[in-house]
Design a protein around this motif. Structure first.
Motif, PDB file in Angstrom:
ATOM      1  N   VAL A 485       0.845  -1.193   0.000  1.00 18.29           N
ATOM      2  CA  VAL A 485       0.000   0.000   0.000  1.00 18.29           C
ATOM      3  C   VAL A 485       0.886   1.251   0.000  1.00 18.29           C
ATOM      4  N   LEU A 492       1.671   7.092  -6.453  1.00 16.62           N
ATOM      5  CA  LEU A 492       0.642   8.117  -6.638  1.00 16.62           C
ATOM      6  C   LEU A 492       1.235   9.498  -6.394  1.00 16.62           C
TER       7      LEU A 492
ATOM      8  N   LEU B 492      -3.132  12.135  -2.340  1.00 13.14           N
ATOM      9  CA  LEU B 492      -3.042  10.745  -2.787  1.00 13.14           C
ATOM     10  C   LEU B 492      -2.039   9.985  -1.929  1.00 13.14           C
ATOM     11  N   GLY B 496      -4.207   7.558  -0.207  1.00 10.92           N
ATOM     12  CA  GLY B 496      -4.592   6.748  -1.349  1.00 10.92           C
ATOM     13  C   GLY B 496      -5.875   7.251  -1.998  1.00 10.92           C
ATOM     14  N   ILE B 497      -6.413   6.457  -2.902  1.00 11.74           N
ATOM     15  CA  ILE B 497      -7.560   6.891  -3.687  1.00 11.74           C
ATOM     16  C   ILE B 497      -8.599   5.777  -3.751  1.00 11.74           C
ATOM     17  N   ARG B 520      -6.440   2.322  -4.616  1.00 12.73           N
ATOM     18  CA  ARG B 520      -4.977   2.251  -4.712  1.00 12.73           C
ATOM     19  C   ARG B 520      -4.397   3.012  -3.531  1.00 12.73           C
ATOM     20  N   PHE B 522      -4.760   2.569  -0.438  1.00 15.61           N
ATOM     21  CA  PHE B 522      -5.718   2.800   0.649  1.00 15.61           C
ATOM     22  C   PHE B 522      -5.519   1.790   1.770  1.00 15.61           C
TER      23      PHE B 522
END
Lengths: 586, 586
Positions: A485, A492, B492, B496-497, B520, B522
């Motif tokens: 993760v 990202l 992000l 995350g997203i 992604r 997360f």
């Protein structure tokens, strides 16, 4: 003002003497130990050996495990979104029935911060001195664990019995009151854990470290010492807290016309007390800023570990009633933490305190590695506003340098030395100090988290390995974010994300809608309309190719889209955003 | 070995003397200047004043602009994915016809790094000393700009005419050869730019800084000095490079049995030469590791700024032909940069060099603020492998401390002082030094990027403001990533997203497919199946609510979904991932 807690301390220890502490805990066993014992004690660190933080060490003898400290550590730069790191205590969970309690050396986060996460897994009593327990209880209350947790306040000089192990709490000096070394008596011998310590012959409050007790233990025979290695690369002796007191006195005497703002670690209760005392001497009112500062002063005052004369503290809204030269602010933010009070003053986002020319701002701390840039930013913003920022001689370390390590090891004369609490290079430097004192290299251990170090008078070896790893805490989630993760998060962050969504017809696979391209953290869309249109075309073309080659599996369609966009973007602008094709079917 | 380039240097300056340099450039004008001139020169920094990096300053007189340096800076931690930062030169572009050239003080990235990005916008000649030009040409070649750019190598002691301005290059000392101060002659007076400098009375190579020339200029009358403030917080004098030479000699003499690995800045050409000379003295072959190190040695050797005796350098594959005690590695990575050669050796990912017990590793540098943790990591990994890591007395700064600033200002005696090259607190400290020397406070300027400082013998004022900002370079993209994109990237990275995709029926708005939830960065999906199902239900419920309330606009549907998931997640796990609903219609 110095030693104003002394009387109380002496009284405490007198009470204690009346009780049992000088019955020489462990005496019964020690007779056995005169001739080399084959009994074995196991020392199992579950953290604290690769960086500074997350201290937790299991001491195991037969059917008893006692755990020294239960700390957290803070995330590195490459762990976005992570709030805290706590240890994996699988080994303790698997041996629950053996674990008799946590013995805590002092109240800093890297020694108590994981308790609210670990106690629900291993619900055993917690033993600590008064201030340490006050700080722990505050944490447990917040986590709703106060009633579920057995707690016992231990006075320095006294012992607690935990199964086949007894633990004596011994007064030491550190940057927080109530810091203790622990003498852990086992049938295999005495394991001495220094905790975080320094030798302060002239502490501002309370007694000096109990060197006499250490000498007596050393004379009796100590099997192993686990020692604080934080400053082991530094020669000489850490200066006394008295040095800072002198600086404060000089600074307050010099700045008689200015408002004074002092930023320091909230956890450094003695330092905070010192600032309050100096403020009082110079007739200034004290305003406390920052949540953690308010909390700790509240806790320490309530349990009597801090003394604030009535009328000294005022509310920030009362400040207009006093001229600048009668005010001192004590604030968080000495590490440049973005949301702390001092940072908000520096960035003009503090609601109540507006920095102005002439303000004297004292940073009573040194930047922890990694925080240098943030601290520089705060200093720059403050001096831009005309404030004078002072950060020389305003702080001393709470950890022992080389000469202090020499002193402690010379008093304790252990058979084995185990430098802990430090990065490898710090522990290696401590090992060098110990070698110079004549402890053989083969009796000095630079162990890793998870190592099971099995010691007896006659032998020493790494007898095995248990689970030891970092568990990430993100918000209320514990352990649900791991390295994969985190790698996604870093990707990202580096390049943003591109979504390609499309809807296909069930059965035929014909394109019904899309591909639609949506991005976050990639580029300014408005200024990159051409690029967006090109990406749309690339996705369409990839779809057409799939159709031509009769590719129907979604996974292959997705990877065709992803690959073609990926290579297009690299060629065009040398970037690799996360590309995420999403297919819907109706 | 010292001063082995001296003869050459003297010859150079003799040639020059035969030419024109002692004709005292500016003499004609100076007669005018004896009585206060009302002519005005404008000093316009476009960067370099808020942090160390991105140095670029326009000097403008009438219809002539000369630009001193054209540097880049490196991104901060809160700029994920950004590779470089370059200045916005809108002001130069708008005044293209006035700009006569770039005069470059020395070849470090923060002084030359933006040239490949700026020259296509403002294509004017570049003037620099030999090594500086060698490094610039390497950059221009990579960018395909070499043929398009007029370049002129300038010898120290000589001048170049640029419109109504003349610029004299003056020898100074810094951590790279060919470093120059610039005397900029304008009809309004002489503006003296120190460039990056220190005063080294005993430099290892070449001459000492040309203090005599500075004294003569000072006697003649200097209008303003722009001075390097990097070390202005430090009292005293920066030690000579000779000190490092002595340390190297001692270390090589001590470690006669070990392989020696020295890490330093590739750009510190004199330091690299010094290591090579010491290696030669002790009969060791030299292996160069790291792309930038190989490049710079190549460039410097080709143009004669570095002398390496034949047979000294060997290829890494030849190392097995020599015993350890006959080898020295010179490598990049002294700042702990993740991909640099030393880091790869430390992490055991270097293909050729395997660190082993006994290796002596010298870090000839100090960590730049922000790099401390990375350097610690490298040291820890190296000592874990049994290497000895040495980093005391192995580096001296290339920048002047307070006493050197006093010397320069005393020689130059300018009317105005403009501390540059530093954070605000550094420049403020430099202003303090200058005030102590008797330059009035109102004649000392702590200006900001974009300020137009207009100076004459009789007046000084900030006459205006021009565009000055940071432009981000990410891959091949220049300026297409800005603060909003960076904020998205940080969001992000933190959490995350979550994508919520659904397909609706055209006209009716009925749900045909989805909501599908994809994440992604997360959480681990496998271990969070319940949470995923809950999120699916939350999204469905939001949709149902929309239907009940007859909400049809996609934007409102999206924000209903987003808001309900957002508040659900905050309540449940206190996280705020980026939530992105995507609606398709068929």
């Amino acid at each position: 003002m110095r030693r104003n807690q002394n009387q109380k301390d002496q009284k405490d220890s007198k009470d204690l003497n009346d009780q049992k502490s000088l019955k020489e805990p462990g005496d019964r066993k020690e007779k056995k130990e005169k001739q080399p014992s084959a009994e074995k004690v196991r020392i199992i660190p579950l953290g604290g050996l690769d960086k500074i933080g997350m201290n937790i060490t299991a001491i195991e003898y037969n059917n008893t495990i006692v755990v020294v400290d239960c700390g957290m550590s803070f995330p590195d730069d490459d762990m976005p979104g992570i709030d805290k790191i706590i240890p994996d205590v699988s080994y303790l969970v698997e041996n629950k029935e053996k674990v008799k309690g946590f013995v805590i050396t002092h109240g800093h986060e890297d020694h108590i911060g994981a308790l609210p996460y670990i106690l629900p897994q291993v619900n055993v009593p917690v033993y600590a001195t008064k201030l340490t327990m006050g700080l722990i209880e505050h944490k447990l209350k917040e986590a709703g664990l106060l009633k579920k947790t057995k707690r016992k306040i231990v006075k320095q000089g006294s012992t607690v019995n935990l199964g086949e192990i007894r633990v004596e709490f011994i007064k030491t000096n550190h940057s927080i009151a109530g810091a203790s070394s622990l003498a852990i008596y086992t049938p295999a011998g005495i394991v001495f854990h220094t905790g975080d310590f320094k030798v302060d012959y002239t502490p501002l409050f309370g007694d000096s470290i109990d060197l006499q007790r250490m000498a007596i233990l050393g004379k009796k025979g100590v099997l192993a010492v686990l020692s604080d290695s934080t400053n082991a690369l530094r020669p000489g002796f850490t200066p006394s807290e008295t040095k800072v007191a002198k600086t404060f006195d000089t600074l307050f005497a010099e700045h008689t016309k200015s408002r004074i703002i002092v930023a320091t670690f909230a956890s450094n209760v003695d330092r905070v007390q010192q600032i309050i005392n100096t403020a009082q001497k110079y007739g200034r009112k004290v305003i406390v800023q920052g949540r953690s500062m308010v909390n700790i002063i509240d806790i320490a005052t309530k349990i009597g570990c801090m003394k604030i004369p009535d009328g000294t503290l005022i509310n920030v809204d009362e400040m207009k009633r006093y001229p600048d030269e009668q005010l001192v602010f004590i604030t968080t933010g000495s590490q440049g933490e973005a949301m702390a009070a001092l940072s908000r003053m520096a960035d003009s986002t503090h609601k109540k305190v507006i920095i102005k020319p002439g303000d004297a701002i004292i940073l009573s701390s040194t930047p922890i590695p990694g925080n240098e840039k943030a601290v520089s930013h705060v200093i720059n913003e403050l001096v831009k506003k005309g404030a004078k920022v002072i950060y020389q001689d305003t702080h001393v370390s709470g950890h022992a340098c080389q000469q202090e390590l020499q002193l402690i090891y010379t008093l304790l004369k252990p058979k084995y030395a185990i430098p802990v609490h430090g990065e490898y290079r710090h522990r290696l430097a401590a090992a060098g100090v110990v070698t110079d004192l004549g402890i053989p290299k083969e009796n000095t251990f630079l162990i890793q988290a998870g190592d099971v170090l099995e010691l007896s008078e006659s032998s020493a070896r790494i007898a095995g390995k248990v689970t030891a790893r970092e568990v990430f805490v993100d918000g209320l989630g514990v352990g649900d974010v791991g390295n994969i993760v985190l790698r996604d998060r870093q990707n990202l962050a580096e390049n943003g994300i591109i979504l390609v969504t499309l809807t296909l017809e069930k059965g035929t696979g014909h394109l019904l809608a899309g591909p639609e391209i949506i991005t976050r953290g990639f580029v300014y869309i408005r200024e990159s309309a051409d690029l967006m249109e090109e990406l749309h075309q690339v996705a369409l073309k990839a779809l057409e190719n799939c159709e031509k080659r009769r590719i129907r599996e979604w996974s292959r369609i997705k990877s065709e889209i992803k690959d073609s966009m990926d290579s297009y973007l690299w060629k065009k602008i040398q970037r690799s955003p996360v590309i995420l094709p999403v297919i819907m079917e109706v």
